[in-house]
Motif scaffolding. Structure first.
Motif, short mmCIF file in Angstrom:
data_model
loop_
_atom_site.label_atom_id
_atom_site.label_comp_id
_atom_site.label_asym_id
_atom_site.label_seq_id
_atom_site.Cartn_x
_atom_site.Cartn_y
_atom_site.Cartn_z
N ILE A 1 0.82 -1.21 0.00
CA ILE A 1 0.00 0.00 0.00
C ILE A 1 0.85 1.27 0.00
CG2 ILE A 1 -0.28 0.02 2.52
CD1 ILE A 1 -3.19 1.02 1.98
N MET B 1 -3.24 -3.87 -5.59
CA MET B 1 -4.58 -3.55 -5.11
C MET B 1 -4.75 -2.05 -4.86
SD MET B 1 -5.98 -6.53 -5.16
CE MET B 1 -7.50 -6.26 -4.27
N SER C 1 -6.86 0.10 -3.99
CA SER C 1 -8.16 0.17 -3.33
C SER C 1 -8.51 1.62 -2.98
CB SER C 1 -8.12 -0.64 -2.04
OG SER C 1 -7.17 -0.08 -1.14
N ALA C 2 -9.73 1.80 -2.46
CA ALA C 2 -10.15 3.14 -2.03
C ALA C 2 -9.20 3.69 -0.97
CB ALA C 2 -11.58 3.08 -1.51
N GLU C 3 -8.66 2.80 -0.14
CA GLU C 3 -7.73 3.23 0.91
C GLU C 3 -6.47 3.86 0.32
OE1 GLU C 3 -5.38 1.40 4.81
OE2 GLU C 3 -6.60 0.09 3.55
N ARG D 1 -7.32 7.37 -0.64
CA ARG D 1 -8.00 8.16 0.40
C ARG D 1 -7.39 9.54 0.62
NH1 ARG D 1 -8.94 4.37 4.60
NH2 ARG D 1 -10.74 3.83 3.32
N ASN E 1 -10.45 -5.75 -11.49
CA ASN E 1 -11.16 -5.75 -10.21
C ASN E 1 -10.23 -5.47 -9.02
OD1 ASN E 1 -10.27 -8.47 -11.03
ND2 ASN E 1 -11.04 -9.12 -9.03
N HIS E 2 -8.92 -5.40 -9.26
CA HIS E 2 -7.97 -5.03 -8.21
C HIS E 2 -7.82 -3.51 -8.10
CE1 HIS E 2 -5.92 -5.58 -12.03
NE2 HIS E 2 -5.01 -4.72 -11.64
N ILE E 3 -8.50 -2.77 -8.96
CA ILE E 3 -8.46 -1.31 -8.94
C ILE E 3 -9.84 -0.77 -8.62
CG2 ILE E 3 -7.98 0.78 -10.28
CD1 ILE E 3 -6.10 -0.89 -12.02
N ASP E 4 -9.94 0.08 -7.62
CA ASP E 4 -11.21 0.74 -7.31
C ASP E 4 -11.38 1.89 -8.30
OD1 ASP E 4 -13.28 2.39 -6.22
OD2 ASP E 4 -12.99 1.41 -4.28
N HIS F 1 -18.41 -11.98 -6.99
CA HIS F 1 -17.74 -12.68 -5.90
C HIS F 1 -18.60 -13.87 -5.44
CE1 HIS F 1 -15.16 -13.27 -2.39
NE2 HIS F 1 -16.26 -13.37 -1.67
#
Length: 319
Positions: free
Chosen positions: A36, A56, A58-60, A63, A81-84, A216
């Motif tokens: 991350i 990944m 993600s949204a995090e 943020r 799907n690993h990218i928000d 999923h």
């Protein structure tokens, strides 16, 4: 000055093209997914990033990314799907992928798994390598004859259609499919009302839907219980589309005859219970593992990067 980051080693032809297009190209030589902190740094340090499966975003990650330097994530692969995507869009970051380049190679792996599972090829090779083969006899390792059987394909996008064509024209198979919309394949193919209806009729069930929240655990105990005990299951899509515990149970109990997998729910971790089963073929995500295919994917991703950084709309823009 354009500065881009490639998160994995890529074929030399791709690197050559990238170096011709951008002022500075940094290639990460570690093959493990980004952490991350590395992803957050990439958004700050580079104008464009070429990530891939396992990174990944993600949204995090997004943020605290207010007006990041990075303007585009040019994904290496069709699945994203690993990218928000929504979080990327909110941060002002475009997302692209590489459709088309992966279609035939992934369909070929589906056929590989269909044949290997139905004809017990993995089990047979292990027998020979272990020195346990006593010689040919008429009832040795009898499997499922694929020609003329019925294949049920869940998801009829580019890859699903490519699998259908191979099955129909190459093996004279009857094709049924489950999809949100009707498809004209150029040959007779029946659209099933439900996945369970498809499973009940098919000798081989192949999953070819995109990954993501909506799919999923789309495949689980209900589908396996609807399949014939002589039927085989193949997944070349994303691992978490399948409830892996339910699949292990179905294979272990003989509820289905066999399976062929190129992807796993918690990849690269493969459960001991799955590896212990003889009636499953396990491949290490080989779907696009051919040099010319990986070159085509990389070149497409690089062109997406270039377009975005030149103020143009990338040809494969997702958001």
């Amino acid at each position: 000055m354009s500065r881009v980051y490639l998160t994995r080693p890529l074929p030399e032809a791709v690197l050559t093209r990238a170096r011709a297009l951008f002022d500075e190209v940094e290639v990460r030589h570690d093959t493990a997914p980004l952490k991350i902190g590395q992803m957050r740094a990439a958004l700050t340090l580079y104008d464009g990033v070429l990530p891939t499966l396992g990174d990944m975003f993600s949204a995090e990650v997004f943020r605290d990314a207010e007006s990041p330097r990075c303007k585009v994530l040019a994904n290496f692969g069709v699945g994203y799907n690993h990218i928000d995507v929504a979080a990327a869009r909110a941060a002002g970051v475009m997302v692209t992928n590489t459709p088309g380049a992966v279609t035939d190679a992934t369909a070929d792996i589906a056929m590989t798994l269909i044949l290997m599972s139905a004809r017990r090829a993995g089990e047979g090779e292990r027998l020979v390598r272990a020195g346990g083969w006593a010689g040919w006899h008429p009832t040795q390792m009898l499997g499922l004859h694929v020609t003329g059987k019925t294949v049920g394909i869940i998801g009829m996008g580019r890859i699903g259609q490519a699998i259908a064509r191979r099955c129909h024209f190459g093996f004279g198979m009857n094709v049924i499919y489950y999809n949100r919309s009707e498809k004209d394949l150029g040959f007779d193919a029946d659209r099933a009302e439900t996945m369970q209806d498809l499973a009940a009729k098919a000798d081989i069930v192949v999953v070819a839907v995109p990954g993501g929240v909506e799919t999923h655990h789309l495949i689980g105990a209900d589908l396996f219980s609807a399949m014939k005990p002589t039927a085989h299951f193949v997944n070349i899509a994303r691992g978490d589309i399948v409830d892996e515990a339910a699949l292990i149970a179905a294979l272990g109990s003989g509820q289905i005859a066999g399976a062929g997998l190129d992807v796993y729910e918690h990849e690269p971790k493969v459960p001991d219970a799955l590896r212990a089963l003889e009636n499953v073929v396990l491949l290490p995500h080989l779907g696009t593992a051919a040099l010319e295919v990986r070159e085509a994917m990389g070149l497409m991703a690089v062109e997406n990067l270039s377009a975005a950084l030149n103020g143009e709309t990338p040809p494969n823009l997702i958001s």
